[in-house]
Design a protein around this motif. Structure first.
Motif, PDB file in Angstrom:
ATOM      1  N   THR A  80       0.858  -1.182   0.000  1.00  0.00           N
ATOM      2  CA  THR A  80       0.000   0.000   0.000  1.00  0.00           C
ATOM      3  C   THR A  80       0.892   1.230   0.000  1.00  0.00           C
ATOM      4  O   THR A  80       1.747   1.389   0.878  1.00  0.00           O
ATOM      5  N   VAL A  81       0.686   2.084  -1.001  1.00  0.00           N
ATOM      6  CA  VAL A  81       1.502   3.282  -1.163  1.00  0.00           C
ATOM      7  C   VAL A  81       0.613   4.511  -1.080  1.00  0.00           C
ATOM      8  O   VAL A  81      -0.396   4.600  -1.774  1.00  0.00           O
ATOM      9  N   VAL A  82       0.996   5.448  -0.220  1.00  0.00           N
ATOM     10  CA  VAL A  82       0.303   6.730  -0.129  1.00  0.00           C
ATOM     11  C   VAL A  82       1.243   7.764  -0.723  1.00  0.00           C
ATOM     12  O   VAL A  82       2.430   7.827  -0.373  1.00  0.00           O
ATOM     13  N   SER A  83       0.718   8.566  -1.638  1.00  0.00           N
ATOM     14  CA  SER A  83       1.542   9.569  -2.306  1.00  0.00           C
ATOM     15  C   SER A  83       0.766  10.871  -2.462  1.00  0.00           C
ATOM     16  O   SER A  83      -0.452  10.903  -2.325  1.00  0.00           O
ATOM     17  N   GLU A  84       1.514  11.929  -2.738  1.00  0.00           N
ATOM     18  CA  GLU A  84       0.908  13.243  -2.903  1.00  0.00           C
ATOM     19  C   GLU A  84       0.049  13.320  -4.158  1.00  0.00           C
ATOM     20  O   GLU A  84      -0.897  14.094  -4.221  1.00  0.00           O
TER      21      GLU A  84
END
Length: 107
Positions: A80-84
């Motif tokens: 799971t990747v959270v990015s701007e």
């Protein structure tokens, strides 16, 4: 008189995904609240079998500009990747490849 020698090893930054974290874990799995406007994407990665694998994948993906959080789970193969902003899948694929694993695609 007793002489005691204590050896202390340097500790890596806890956010680095290092196996040398003070908690003894191979990655930082602390839950973080995404910033407003953040994009969360779940990828499927093959080849991860342990905490070290999770740390390697997390570390490489964390190097992608705009990434604010990465959580890899070897048991499920999900990352799971959270990015701007939305990430270029080719950049994620290259990071996973650099870590020694294979990005199957989005989960």
């Amino acid at each position: 008189m007793s002489t005691e020698t204590k050896t202390e090893l340097p500790q890596a930054d806890t956010g680095s995904g290092s196996c040398c974290s003070p908690s003894g874990s191979c990655h930082d799995s602390a839950a973080k609240t995404p910033a407003a406007g953040a994009v969360t994407t779940v990828y499927q990665v093959t080849g991860m079998t342990c905490g070290h694998c999770e740390g390697a994948v997390s570390s490489e993906i964390s190097e992608i500009p705009g990434v604010t959080s990465v959580t890899a789970e070897a048991a499920t193969g999900r990352v799971t990747v959270v990015s701007e902003a939305a990430l270029d899948e080719a950049a994620v694929r290259a990071a996973v490849d650099e870590a020694g694993y294979e990005l199957v695609g989005r989960a």
